[in-house]
Every structure is written in C-alpha cells, then in structure tokens.
Design an enzyme around this catalytic site. Structure first.
Site, short mmCIF file in Angstrom:
data_model
loop_
_atom_site.label_atom_id
_atom_site.label_comp_id
_atom_site.label_asym_id
_atom_site.label_seq_id
_atom_site.Cartn_x
_atom_site.Cartn_y
_atom_site.Cartn_z
N LYS A 276 0.98 -1.07 -0.11
CA LYS A 276 0.00 0.13 0.11
C LYS A 276 0.87 1.11 0.11
CE LYS A 276 -4.50 1.12 0.33
NZ LYS A 276 -5.47 0.26 -0.45
P1 NAD Z 1 -12.98 7.79 -2.49
O1 NAD Z 1 -12.24 8.63 -2.16
O2 NAD Z 1 -13.54 7.65 -4.01
O3 NAD Z 1 -14.34 7.86 -1.65
C1 NAD Z 1 -14.47 8.01 -0.26
C2 NAD Z 1 -15.95 8.23 0.11
O4 NAD Z 1 -15.97 8.32 1.41
C3 NAD Z 1 -16.14 9.67 -0.28
O5 NAD Z 1 -17.58 9.75 -1.01
C4 NAD Z 1 -16.06 10.39 0.87
O6 NAD Z 1 -16.71 11.62 0.78
C5 NAD Z 1 -16.47 9.50 1.93
N1 NAD Z 1 -16.23 9.91 3.19
C6 NAD Z 1 -15.14 10.20 3.66
N2 NAD Z 1 -15.17 10.29 4.88
C7 NAD Z 1 -16.51 10.05 5.14
C8 NAD Z 1 -17.16 10.05 6.46
N3 NAD Z 1 -16.81 10.55 7.78
N4 NAD Z 1 -18.40 9.86 6.59
C9 NAD Z 1 -19.00 9.51 5.46
N5 NAD Z 1 -18.43 9.52 4.17
C10 NAD Z 1 -17.02 9.80 4.23
O7 NAD Z 1 -12.31 6.27 -2.12
P2 NAD Z 1 -12.78 4.78 -2.57
O8 NAD Z 1 -11.92 4.43 -3.45
O9 NAD Z 1 -14.20 4.84 -2.78
O10 NAD Z 1 -12.55 3.84 -1.18
C11 NAD Z 1 -13.43 3.67 -0.18
C12 NAD Z 1 -12.84 2.46 0.76
O11 NAD Z 1 -12.89 1.46 -0.09
C13 NAD Z 1 -11.55 2.65 1.16
O12 NAD Z 1 -11.39 2.01 2.80
C14 NAD Z 1 -10.81 2.09 0.46
O13 NAD Z 1 -9.28 1.69 1.03
C15 NAD Z 1 -11.45 1.02 0.07
N6 NAD Z 1 -11.33 0.37 -1.27
C16 NAD Z 1 -10.88 0.92 -2.57
C17 NAD Z 1 -10.86 0.07 -3.62
C18 NAD Z 1 -10.88 0.82 -4.89
O14 NAD Z 1 -10.80 0.29 -5.82
N7 NAD Z 1 -10.98 2.10 -5.00
C19 NAD Z 1 -10.59 -1.21 -3.65
C20 NAD Z 1 -10.71 -1.96 -2.50
C21 NAD Z 1 -11.04 -1.07 -1.19
#
Ligand code: NAD
Length: 430
Positions: A122
């Site tokens: 990561k």
């Molecule tokens: P992103 O930045 O696209 O979206 C994050 C979202 O969370 C946004 O909508 C933001 O407004 C919201 N958010 C942040 N703080 C918040 C709060 N306190 N309350 C409510 N909403 C809140 O990120 P993402 O890529 O969607 O990742 C989200 C999660 O999924 C993370 O834990 C990431 O590690 C995990 N993840 C992502 C991927 C990927 O392919 N992008 C793959 C596996 C896991």
C-alpha cells in the site's frame, strides 16, 4: 531529499493513537488469531507480522502560489511470496505509516483469499487532495513517482487507485515512470483509464464485487434482494458503484452519505435521480432533495434498521457504541478496516453476519489482475470476460469462506483470514 528505507524489524505503531494505529492494531490482532489457529511456525508468523520493506519519502512540491511544501509519502511492501506486491495509493490527511502498514497487510490476505498471484502493498501521501489544484496534484504525483520508482515496477510492486486517487493519478504515474525508464511500462500501475491501457470494468469492479457478495449474502440468509433495505456510508468510487449495481438489481437504499452529509428516505432513494442531481455544477450529495428525502447524520445512518449496512468510506467507523445501537441485520465491509476490533468481537458475539473487507472489496484487485495480465502478456480482457471472471472469483471466494465459517463456527472473518494465511504460508514454504 533522499528516500529513507526503514528496516522492518520490531514494527510497532507509533506511540500516538491515530486512526492508522487503531487499524494497525486491529489487523495485527486478526493476524495473530488466525496464526494461532493454524499453528504457524514462529519465524513465519514473525515475518508476516512485519513488512518486507517500508519506504518513507519526502515529496517536495511547488504550490500554485509559489510556496514550497514538503509532503510525507509512503509505500509499504508487506509480502510477495505469491507474486509482485500489489496495493492502492491513498491521498488523505490521515495517511501515516501505521495506516499504510495495516492496509498493505490487508492486501496480502485479500489477494491470497481470491487466489490472485499478487502479494500485498500500500502507498499513500499525507495530503488533503481536495485542497490542491489539478496542477498541484499532478506535480505531487509525478514527484512521488520519481522518488518511489526504484521500488515499484511491473514485476515488482504495482500500485492502483484508493481513497483520494483515481484513473487520472494512475495515468500520471505510468507517464512519469515510462519517461524515466525510457520505455512504456503500462503494467506498473492498474486502474488506468481504458484509453490508457486500462481494463474495461475496472472502475466499477470493487463496487460490482461488493454488490455480488451482498446479493449472495441475502440469498444465503433467505432474504429476497428486491425486498431488502440497505444503507451505505461513502459515495466515492467504491460506494457509488456498489449503490448503482445493487439499485440496478432492485435493492432499495434508504440512506446514503458522504463527507458532505447524508440523505434518508424510508421508502427508498431514487438513485438515478440522485445521479442526475450530482451532475449539476456545484451539486453535493447532502444538498439532494426530493419528496420524502430528509438529511441524516453519518452516525445515525449506521444505526438504521436495514437488512444490510455497507460502510464504504474509511476505517474505524463501526465502533462498540455503533454496535450497541445499530439495528442493521448484516454488514458488508466495503471499506478497508471499517470495524474496530472491539466492535468485531461484539458483532461476532451477537451472531450478526459480517462479510469481511478482505472478501467484500476484493473485486478491485481481481480486475486489476486482469488489467496487469493484459498489459504484461498482451492478452485481451473485454468487459464481458472481465465481469464473468469477476463474478466467478467473488462467488468462489464467498463459498469457501461461508463453508469454512460453517464448519469452524468462528465466523466469516476468521474463515477468510485462515484461508488466506494458509495460502501465503504455503507459498513462503515452497
Ligand atoms: P473515494 O475517495 O473515492 O471515496 C471515499 C468516500 O468516502 C467519499 O464519498 C467521501 O466523501 C466519503 N467519506 C469520507 N469520510 C467520510 C465520513 N466521515 N462519513 C461519510 N463518508 C465519508 O475512495 P474509494 O476508492 O471509494 O475507497 C473507499 C474505501 O474502499 C476505502 O476504505 C478504500 O481503501 C476501500 N477500497 C477501495 C478500492 C478501490 O478500488 N478504489 C478497492 C478496495 C477497497
């Protein structure tokens, strides 16, 4: 500023309690529980408790204002026994070494559970990406790439998007790395734009995978998905595509939130109408209004009486206080590490079904593997083949975890860790 590569020995979270150190403590405990069940040789357990390599970078950047600033960057490579290190690149103000360590280890277990030939890594930069201009973000990403480059590569370590990054950042990384190496290296990252050696379906893959396991969970619980009520926290890449996929299958979302706030309608939110709203210039999720829709706080959303609660934002959201008050009947962990250790134990005691993060959100790295496979071998993965393979991979892993949980009585999280850990250890021993 030179790279500093810290030795992995004696890895402990920094003394200060941060969201990263809480997550790190949780993932370490999950690991030690699974290791004890599998009776791992102490030397193997010790190696897996630490990381193979940890890189900390000072990333200097000139802001649009002319001010010079230094950002802290990280890349942690946890284990590569099963293949090149693999894991996302996060831009967030809370990124620290503990968080990146924990997320890197989760990637090792996730890839092993899905039987993808990658290890775990990561990366991240401690930055509030929302406060930077596009030009600043590009300069920061390119500088981070230049400084990290000796440590990443198509057969070495392959980043991907995560919180705060997207296809755009991945395209900058490939472009910068290709220039410096004097040859195209499309497989150095995944999650690229489809026009830039990306894979069709990668953008939606994590959400689609979460949707597939959510439907399967409902089926196993004997609940018709068209009668199911759901709530989702986080409407970014993962949360949005999860919602779109499940709404398209006929599920009803009664609450959705992001960092701007939440919206609630006990009769269901019209997701297509919400999407139209979000396309308006300056529109935010919290400003969405329609008949029956009212604002809801982020904590309140976690407590609603839903069939499935989907935390899809950040870590440590489901705390003991949330577990005590929540009326959710099942949880699908779309985010990485959304449930604290104490909350996990309380949920297990209550017998509430939880699809753990390393299973639920593994669809992204599955399709990342198809993209990397295309980039490095010339094989083609069209959308149909991608989605069929993703579905088979998610359902196969779900079945294995469900069966093991039923046999051992230790729950789906323990089952997922035990399967993953056994595969990593077999590779290390081989
Ligand atoms: P992103 O930045 O696209 O979206 C994050 C979202 O969370 C946004 O909508 C933001 O407004 C919201 N958010 C942040 N703080 C918040 C709060 N306190 N309350 C409510 N909403 C809140 O990120 P993402 O890529 O969607 O990742 C989200 C999660 O999924 C993370 O834990 C990431 O590690 C995990 N993840 C992502 C991927 C990927 O392919 N992008 C793959 C596996 C896991």
């Amino acid at each position: 500023m030179a790279n500093s590569i810290s030795q992995p020995g004696g890895q402990k979270p920094p003394a200060a309690q941060t969201s990263g150190s809480t997550l790190f403590a949780t993932t370490q405990r999950q690991f030690t529980r699974a290791a004890a069940t599998l009776d791992l040789p102490p030397a193997v357990a010790e190696q897996l408790q630490g990381s193979d390599r940890e890189v900390m970078l000072s990333v200097p950047m000139t802001m649009d204002s002319g001010e010079h600033r230094i950002f802290m960057g990280y890349r942690v490579q946890h284990n590569n026994a099963r293949g090149p290190y693999k894991g996302g690149l996060r831009y967030h103000p809370h990124v620290d070494l503990s968080e990146v360590r924990a997320l890197a280890a989760l990637m090792t277990w996730k890839c092993a559970l899905l039987d993808i030939p990658f290890g775990g890594a990561k990366g991240g930069i401690q930055v509030d990406a929302l406060k930077l201009s596009v030009g600043e973000l590009e300069r920061l990403t390119r500088e981070y790439t230049r400084r990290l480059l000796p440590n990443i590569g198509e057969q070495v370590d392959v980043p991907a998007p995560d919180v705060g990054t997207s296809e755009r950042e991945m395209a900058w990384v490939v472009d910068e790395a290709s220039k410096l190496l004097g040859k195209p290296v499309p497989g150095i990252v995944t999650g690229k734009p489809v026009t830039h050696a990306g894979n069709p379906g990668r953008r939606e893959a994590t959400g689609r995978g979460i949707g597939i396991v959510t439907l399967e969970l409902l089926r196993r619980l004997g609940k018709s998905h068209t009668d199911a009520k759901l709530a989702i926290q986080g409407y970014g890449n993962v949360g949005r595509h999860t919602t779109l996929f499940l709404a398209n299958q006929g599920c009803t979302f009664i609450a959705i939130s992001d960092i701007t706030g939440g919206i609630y309608n006990p009769n269901g939110i019209d997701v297509a109408d919400l999407e139209t709203h979000l396309k308006q210039p300056g529109a935010i999720l919290a400003s969405y209004r329609a008949p029956g829709v009212t604002p809801i706080g982020n904590t309140e959303l976690l407590l609603l009486p839903v069939d499935v609660l989907i935390p899809a934002a950040l870590e440590n959201q489901i705390t003991p206080a949330v577990v005590e008050a929540t009326q959710a009947r099942a949880i699908v962990e779309a985010a990485n590490g959304p449930t604290t250790l104490e909350a996990q134990d309380m949920l297990a005691e209550r017998g509430l079904p939880v699809v753990p993060d390393i299973l639920a959100n593994a669809g992204g790295v599955c399709v990342s593997y198809y993209e990397w496979h295309s980039n490095t071998t010339g094989a083609g993965w069209d959308l149909e083949k991608t989605n069929a393979a993703l579905r088979a991979a998610m359902l196969g892993a779900f079945e294995a975890v469900w069966e093991r949980a039923a046999q051992t009585g230790r729950g789906m999280r323990a089952a997922a860790y035990e399967i993953a850990l056994a595969r990593v250890v077999a590779a290390m021993e081989a």
